[in-house]
Design a protein around this motif. Structure first.
Motif, PDB file in Angstrom:
ATOM      1  N   VAL A  13       0.931  -1.002   0.075  1.00 59.13           N
ATOM      2  CA  VAL A  13       0.011  -0.098  -0.037  1.00 59.13           C
ATOM      3  C   VAL A  13       0.822   1.459   0.104  1.00 59.13           C
ATOM      4  CG1 VAL A  13      -1.699   1.532   1.263  1.00 59.13           C
ATOM      5  CG2 VAL A  13      -2.107  -1.285   1.147  1.00 59.13           C
ATOM      6  N   GLN A  14       0.620   2.233  -0.865  1.00 57.44           N
ATOM      7  CA  GLN A  14       1.299   3.554  -0.904  1.00 57.44           C
ATOM      8  C   GLN A  14       0.161   4.565  -0.722  1.00 57.44           C
ATOM      9  OE1 GLN A  14       1.669   1.509  -4.043  1.00 57.44           O
ATOM     10  NE2 GLN A  14       3.108   0.502  -2.706  1.00 57.44           N
TER      11      GLN A  14
ATOM     12  N   SER B 211      -6.668  -1.879  -2.014  1.00 54.11           N
ATOM     13  CA  SER B 211      -7.803  -1.314  -1.323  1.00 54.11           C
ATOM     14  C   SER B 211      -7.500  -1.298   0.339  1.00 54.11           C
ATOM     15  CB  SER B 211      -8.986  -1.664  -1.511  1.00 54.11           C
ATOM     16  OG  SER B 211     -10.069  -1.538  -0.702  1.00 54.11           O
ATOM     17  N   ILE B 212      -7.701  -0.196   0.676  1.00 53.62           N
ATOM     18  CA  ILE B 212      -7.315  -0.025   2.230  1.00 53.62           C
ATOM     19  C   ILE B 212      -8.803  -0.248   3.066  1.00 53.62           C
ATOM     20  CG2 ILE B 212      -5.436   1.546   2.375  1.00 53.62           C
ATOM     21  CD1 ILE B 212      -7.508   3.986   2.655  1.00 53.62           C
ATOM     22  N   TYR B 213      -9.720  -0.929   2.331  1.00 60.63           N
ATOM     23  CA  TYR B 213     -10.835  -1.396   3.290  1.00 60.63           C
ATOM     24  C   TYR B 213     -10.604  -2.247   3.854  1.00 60.63           C
ATOM     25  CZ  TYR B 213     -15.536  -3.187   4.053  1.00 60.63           C
ATOM     26  OH  TYR B 213     -16.869  -3.265   4.489  1.00 60.63           O
ATOM     27  N   GLY B 214     -11.127  -2.260   5.395  1.00 53.80           N
ATOM     28  CA  GLY B 214     -10.355  -3.380   6.067  1.00 53.80           C
ATOM     29  C   GLY B 214      -9.270  -2.724   6.714  1.00 53.80           C
ATOM     30  N   TYR B 215      -8.528  -1.655   6.594  1.00 54.66           N
ATOM     31  CA  TYR B 215      -7.527  -0.866   7.181  1.00 54.66           C
ATOM     32  C   TYR B 215      -8.060   0.071   7.828  1.00 54.66           C
ATOM     33  CZ  TYR B 215      -3.843  -3.337   4.135  1.00 54.66           C
ATOM     34  OH  TYR B 215      -3.162  -4.028   3.250  1.00 54.66           O
ATOM     35  N   ALA B 216      -7.523   0.289   9.329  1.00 55.16           N
ATOM     36  CA  ALA B 216      -7.685   1.345   9.938  1.00 55.16           C
ATOM     37  C   ALA B 216      -6.790   2.734   9.571  1.00 55.16           C
ATOM     38  CB  ALA B 216      -7.502   1.498  11.711  1.00 55.16           C
ATOM     39  N   VAL B 217      -7.204   3.700   9.554  1.00 58.68           N
ATOM     40  CA  VAL B 217      -6.187   4.842   8.950  1.00 58.68           C
ATOM     41  C   VAL B 217      -5.996   6.039   9.877  1.00 58.68           C
ATOM     42  CG1 VAL B 217      -5.879   6.470   7.074  1.00 58.68           C
ATOM     43  CG2 VAL B 217      -7.029   4.484   6.768  1.00 58.68           C
TER      44      VAL B 217
ATOM     45  N   ALA C 272      -1.705   3.703   7.677  1.00 60.51           N
ATOM     46  CA  ALA C 272      -2.750   2.783   7.609  1.00 60.51           C
ATOM     47  C   ALA C 272      -2.261   1.547   8.064  1.00 60.51           C
ATOM     48  CB  ALA C 272      -3.280   2.645   6.068  1.00 60.51           C
ATOM     49  N   GLY C 273      -3.150   0.754   8.782  1.00 62.81           N
ATOM     50  CA  GLY C 273      -2.834  -0.521   9.040  1.00 62.81           C
ATOM     51  C   GLY C 273      -3.916  -1.539   9.117  1.00 62.81           C
ATOM     52  N   PRO C 274      -3.593  -2.908   8.722  1.00 58.40           N
ATOM     53  CA  PRO C 274      -4.797  -3.863   8.849  1.00 58.40           C
ATOM     54  C   PRO C 274      -4.847  -4.476  10.113  1.00 58.40           C
ATOM     55  CG  PRO C 274      -2.711  -4.717   8.105  1.00 58.40           C
ATOM     56  CD  PRO C 274      -2.508  -3.394   8.407  1.00 58.40           C
ATOM     57  N   SER C 275      -3.964  -4.197  11.067  1.00 50.19           N
ATOM     58  CA  SER C 275      -4.254  -4.955  12.418  1.00 50.19           C
ATOM     59  C   SER C 275      -4.405  -4.105  13.536  1.00 50.19           C
ATOM     60  CB  SER C 275      -2.908  -5.722  12.598  1.00 50.19           C
ATOM     61  OG  SER C 275      -2.971  -6.602  11.643  1.00 50.19           O
ATOM     62  N   VAL C 276      -4.754  -2.718  13.344  1.00 54.75           N
ATOM     63  CA  VAL C 276      -4.852  -1.811  14.314  1.00 54.75           C
ATOM     64  C   VAL C 276      -6.333  -2.079  15.077  1.00 54.75           C
ATOM     65  CG1 VAL C 276      -5.397   0.587  14.810  1.00 54.75           C
ATOM     66  CG2 VAL C 276      -3.778  -0.072  12.885  1.00 54.75           C
TER      67      VAL C 276
ATOM     68  N   SER D 244     -12.838  11.221   8.022  1.00 51.39           N
ATOM     69  CA  SER D 244     -13.596  10.303   7.213  1.00 51.39           C
ATOM     70  C   SER D 244     -12.717   9.428   6.182  1.00 51.39           C
ATOM     71  CB  SER D 244     -14.749  11.385   6.767  1.00 51.39           C
ATOM     72  OG  SER D 244     -14.246  12.215   5.654  1.00 51.39           O
ATOM     73  N   ARG D 245     -13.894   8.589   5.760  1.00 46.76           N
ATOM     74  CA  ARG D 245     -13.123   7.820   4.551  1.00 46.76           C
ATOM     75  C   ARG D 245     -14.133   7.475   3.543  1.00 46.76           C
ATOM     76  NH1 ARG D 245     -10.702   2.775   7.330  1.00 46.76           N
ATOM     77  NH2 ARG D 245     -10.382   2.332   5.103  1.00 46.76           N
ATOM     78  N   VAL D 246     -13.849   7.438   2.229  1.00 47.01           N
ATOM     79  CA  VAL D 246     -14.605   7.065   1.162  1.00 47.01           C
ATOM     80  C   VAL D 246     -13.830   5.879   0.565  1.00 47.01           C
ATOM     81  CG1 VAL D 246     -15.423   7.710  -0.992  1.00 47.01           C
ATOM     82  CG2 VAL D 246     -15.336   9.470   0.966  1.00 47.01           C
ATOM     83  N   ASN D 247     -14.325   4.598   0.814  1.00 46.35           N
ATOM     84  CA  ASN D 247     -13.753   3.424   0.493  1.00 46.35           C
ATOM     85  C   ASN D 247     -13.403   3.276  -0.969  1.00 46.35           C
ATOM     86  OD1 ASN D 247     -12.915   2.801   3.055  1.00 46.35           O
ATOM     87  ND2 ASN D 247     -14.839   1.837   3.467  1.00 46.35           N
ATOM     88  N   ALA D 248     -14.774   3.870  -1.598  1.00 44.86           N
ATOM     89  CA  ALA D 248     -14.812   3.837  -3.031  1.00 44.86           C
ATOM     90  C   ALA D 248     -13.660   4.558  -3.981  1.00 44.86           C
ATOM     91  CB  ALA D 248     -16.213   4.248  -3.556  1.00 44.86           C
ATOM     92  N   ARG D 249     -13.236   5.639  -3.247  1.00 46.25           N
ATOM     93  CA  ARG D 249     -12.309   6.391  -3.539  1.00 46.25           C
ATOM     94  C   ARG D 249     -10.773   6.040  -2.907  1.00 46.25           C
ATOM     95  NH1 ARG D 249     -14.921  12.359  -3.084  1.00 46.25           N
ATOM     96  NH2 ARG D 249     -16.742  11.978  -4.458  1.00 46.25           N
ATOM     97  N   ASN D 250     -10.800   5.186  -2.111  1.00 47.82           N
ATOM     98  CA  ASN D 250      -9.748   4.553  -1.394  1.00 47.82           C
ATOM     99  C   ASN D 250      -8.995   5.641  -0.651  1.00 47.82           C
ATOM    100  OD1 ASN D 250      -8.613   2.099  -0.960  1.00 47.82           O
ATOM    101  ND2 ASN D 250      -6.707   2.197  -2.406  1.00 47.82           N
ATOM    102  N   THR D 251      -9.759   6.717   0.016  1.00 44.70           N
ATOM    103  CA  THR D 251      -9.102   7.737   0.359  1.00 44.70           C
ATOM    104  C   THR D 251      -9.850   8.227   1.708  1.00 44.70           C
ATOM    105  OG1 THR D 251      -8.969   8.663  -1.879  1.00 44.70           O
ATOM    106  CG2 THR D 251      -8.931  10.473  -0.072  1.00 44.70           C
ATOM    107  N   VAL D 252      -8.888   8.715   2.650  1.00 46.38           N
ATOM    108  CA  VAL D 252      -9.172   9.322   3.869  1.00 46.38           C
ATOM    109  C   VAL D 252      -9.117  10.824   4.033  1.00 46.38           C
ATOM    110  CG1 VAL D 252      -8.827   9.073   6.334  1.00 46.38           C
ATOM    111  CG2 VAL D 252      -9.017   6.995   5.086  1.00 46.38           C
ATOM    112  N   TYR D 253     -10.016  11.553   4.406  1.00 46.56           N
ATOM    113  CA  TYR D 253      -9.969  12.761   4.534  1.00 46.56           C
ATOM    114  C   TYR D 253      -9.747  13.167   6.126  1.00 46.56           C
ATOM    115  CZ  TYR D 253     -11.656  12.425   0.001  1.00 46.56           C
ATOM    116  OH  TYR D 253     -11.983  12.047  -1.436  1.00 46.56           O
ATOM    117  N   LEU D 254      -8.985  14.285   6.034  1.00 43.31           N
ATOM    118  CA  LEU D 254      -8.995  15.317   7.576  1.00 43.31           C
ATOM    119  C   LEU D 254      -9.500  16.632   7.399  1.00 43.31           C
ATOM    120  CD1 LEU D 254      -8.375  14.827  10.760  1.00 43.31           C
ATOM    121  CD2 LEU D 254      -6.393  15.946   9.984  1.00 43.31           C
ATOM    122  N   GLN D 255     -10.847  16.955   7.854  1.00 44.61           N
ATOM    123  CA  GLN D 255     -11.371  18.370   7.701  1.00 44.61           C
ATOM    124  C   GLN D 255     -10.957  18.914   9.005  1.00 44.61           C
ATOM    125  OE1 GLN D 255     -13.052  19.617   5.265  1.00 44.61           O
ATOM    126  NE2 GLN D 255     -12.891  21.604   6.682  1.00 44.61           N
ATOM    127  N   MET D 256     -10.056  20.042   8.790  1.00 45.62           N
ATOM    128  CA  MET D 256      -9.589  20.668   9.820  1.00 45.62           C
ATOM    129  C   MET D 256     -10.191  22.187  10.019  1.00 45.62           C
ATOM    130  SD  MET D 256      -5.793  19.638   9.747  1.00 45.62           S
ATOM    131  CE  MET D 256      -5.209  20.647   8.250  1.00 45.62           C
TER     132      MET D 256
END
Length: 125
Positions: free
Chosen positions: A1-2, A27-33, A97-101, A70-82
């Motif tokens: 994963v990059q 895909s990072i679906y299934g990964y905590a981010v 990101a990590g699969p075992s968190v 927030s995350r949009v799994n369909a876009r494989n993207t996580v956002y941070l609204q500040m």
């Protein structure tokens, strides 16, 4: 994963920014981010995390009520609204990101296997 973090910039106190963490390779679906940040002269610290499925969010106390992950799994993207950015939010922000968190280690950098390169957020007065 990059992971590719983007969206940083120079803003005035009180302004808003949205950071993006785009994943590629799988895909990072299934990964905590999570987002971590490192201010000048400081150690890298936890900011926020979102669970593997996306139903749970976690924040460090100083950003609660101002930041939203927030995350949009369909876009494989996580956002941070500040929002309501403060001078002490100035830092390089990293996504990870990590699969075992699990809940007990989500604020630990060691829990995350994959890291982005960081994006600089500078808040001025």
């Amino acid at each position: 994963v990059q992971l590719q973090a983007s969206g940083g910039g120079l803003v005035q106190a009180g302004a808003s920014l949205r950071l993006s963490c785009a994943a590629s390779g799988r895909s990072i679906y299934g990964y905590a981010v999570a987002w971590f940040r490192q201010a000048p002269g400081m150690d890298r610290s936890f900011v926020a995390a979102i669970s593997r499925v996306g139903g749970n969010e976690y924040y460090t106390d100083s950003v609660k009520g101002r930041f939203t992950i927030s995350r949009v799994n369909a876009r494989n993207t996580v956002y941070l609204q500040m929002n309501s950015l403060r001078l002490d939010d100035t830092a390089v922000y990293y996504c990870a990101a990590g699969p075992s968190v699990i809940t007990s280690n989500l604020a630990s950098q060691n829990a995350y296997a994959h890291w982005g390169q960081g994006t600089l957020v500078t808040v001025s007065s």
